[in-house]
Design an enzyme around this catalytic site. Structure first.
Site, short mmCIF file in Angstrom:
data_model
loop_
_atom_site.label_atom_id
_atom_site.label_comp_id
_atom_site.label_asym_id
_atom_site.label_seq_id
_atom_site.Cartn_x
_atom_site.Cartn_y
_atom_site.Cartn_z
CE1 TYR A 28 -0.83 -2.27 -0.44
CE2 TYR A 28 0.99 -3.31 -1.59
CZ TYR A 28 -0.35 -3.12 -1.43
OH TYR A 28 -1.24 -3.75 -2.25
N GLY A 156 -5.11 -11.55 2.74
CA GLY A 156 -3.90 -11.09 2.06
C GLY A 156 -3.99 -11.31 0.56
CG ASP A 158 -5.75 -7.39 -1.04
OD1 ASP A 158 -5.41 -8.15 -0.11
OD2 ASP A 158 -5.32 -6.23 -1.13
CD GLU A 381 2.37 -5.73 -4.61
OE1 GLU A 381 2.40 -4.84 -5.49
OE2 GLU A 381 1.47 -5.82 -3.76
C1 DGY Z 1 -4.34 -2.58 -0.04
O1 DGY Z 1 -4.56 -1.45 0.39
O2 DGY Z 1 -4.32 -2.88 -1.24
C2 DGY Z 1 -3.98 -3.62 0.89
O3 DGY Z 1 -3.74 -4.83 0.27
C3 DGY Z 1 -4.94 -3.75 2.00
O4 DGY Z 1 -4.38 -4.61 2.90
#
Ligand code: DGY
Length: 408
Positions: A28, A156, A158, A381
């Site tokens: 990220y 958030g 996902d 994470e």
């Molecule tokens: C990802 O790319 O996995 C993110 O969670 C998108 O916000």
């Protein structure tokens, strides 16, 4: 403890890109909205001015219509997909075209409370932008007073089981080919599946086709789910903005009305069949039947509910490290796959903070569990909820922030 503080601060510093913070290197590499708000809380523990900078830069990406995007692509990074070329948005900064849970609203109050003299100017500067973000939610993401997501990434959470049926209704046959980059960084067993990704990208393609124009996107939406994460974080944000406004003599009248509407909306998410708040598919009216960690955010939102405390006891009883993203009893439970079972420090913190504010002993227990989890398994994470095994990305900003702001 000192050593853990030191490591947490080091992670925040390493992920600092000069005023904004990335969640983790590699997986990220940009500024994510709610990650960044948690980062601000972490910075508040040792560098309050830097904490405000984080929020100010986040709001520098706000769109004219009031939305604050979920990703700001400050500097190109080919290691992430989908990047700015895929989204093709026209905000003040290169960005995604969707939002994320508005915890920044509440964390602004916490920053102010920690250092009122330092916070006064930023609060005055951000008050109107914050109100406009709230108005955007109520205009474009609201159903019967509850706040919805138009893409699973908005929550958030996902790949939460909450969205399974709503996602199954999308046919992504024409999505075309694309190359995922997340699997270069993290094992596929810990990430969303290809079926999920096809739909994530298909929804982005639809947004791009419609120029990310909110009124056009609202016509026949292919995915719209009323979500406890959004509803309760916005409810809390409105409460905290009212608190700030009253403190600083800024206008709060409309916000009182918004709060009343959100409180009614929360009622539409109460699912008696699971004894908890649930997500509700706006397109067919059905609950998802999912006990997730977001099911327990109502205390954080400002609502106490005794039946919910009983359900929380049951969900937490078999597990040592807090509230799982999907209850162990659920047949879809998958202990390593992202939001389908793992425990997340940030959700433990929001649930725990809310419980503590209402004086529930579970709140302090949750805080102690989160401290033990991080102390023995590091700043991952997220974690396997059964044994705490670290999962997903490492050296994660928001886990460091949870340590500094709450658990440690
Ligand atoms: C990802 O790319 O996995 C993110 O969670 C998108 O916000």
């Amino acid at each position: 403890r000192d050593e853990l503080d030191r490591r947490a601060i080091q992670i925040m510093r390493d992920n600092d890109r000069g005023g904004y913070t990335i969640p983790t290197h590699g997986l990220y590499p940009y500024q994510w909205n709610w990650d960044s708000a948690f980062a601000a809380l972490g910075f508040a523990a040792f560098d309050p001015a830097r904490a405000w900078r984080e929020i100010e830069i986040l709001f520098s990406g706000q769109w004219l219509d009031g939305m604050v995007p979920h990703i700001l692509f400050h500097r190109p990074d080919p290691g992430y997909f989908p990047g700015p070329d895929v989204w093709q948005c026209r905000g003040p900064l290169p960005s995604s075209g969707i939002t994320q849970p508005p915890v920044a609203l509440s964390f602004a109050r916490r920053l102010y409370e920690a250092a009122p003299a330092l916070g006064e100017v930023p609060v005055r500067m951000l008050f109107d932008p914050m109100r406009r973000w709230i108005q955007w939610f109520l205009a474009w993401r609201q159903d019967r007073g509850a706040i919805c997501i138009a893409h699973p990434w908005e929550s958030g959470r996902d790949n939460a089981a909450d969205w399974d049926r709503a996602m199954a209704a999308i046919d992504p046959a024409d999505v075309g080919s694309y190359e995922r980059r997340d699997l270069d960084h993290v094992h596929a067993a810990m990430r969303p599946t290809k079926d999920d990704y096809d739909r994530y990208i298909w929804l982005v393609q639809r947004g791009r086709r419609l120029g990310w124009h909110a009124p056009s996107l609202a016509v026949d939406p292919p995915f719209l789910v009323a979500d406890p994460t959004m509803t309760f974080t916005l409810m809390r944000g409105v409460r905290d903005l009212i608190w700030l406004g009253e403190r600083l003599g800024l206008p709060t009248a409309g916000l009182m009305h918004d709060l009343a509407m959100l409180e009614q909306g929360a009622e539409t998410l109460w699912n008696p069949a699971i004894g908890a708040y649930d997500s509700r598919n706006v397109l067919d009216g059905a609950f998802s039947g999912t006990l997730s960690n977001a099911s327990f955010l109502s205390w954080y939102g400002g609502i106490d509910r005794p039946e919910l405390a009983r359900t929380l006891e049951e969900v937490m009883a078999p597990l040592p490290y807090g509230v799982p993203s999907l209850a162990l009893q659920d047949e879809r439970f998958d202990p390593r796959r992202y939001w389908r079972g793992p425990v997340w420090g940030v959700l433990n913190m929001l649930v725990g903070m809310g419980l503590e504010e209402f004086g529930h002993p579970r709140g302090a227990a949750l805080r102690a569990m989160t401290a033990r989890l991080i102390a023995s398994h590091g700043f991952a994470e997220y974690f396997d909820p059964r044994d705490g095994a670290p999962a997903g990305g490492g050296s994660f900003t928001w886990t460091a922030a949870v340590w500094l702001a709450w658990a440690g």
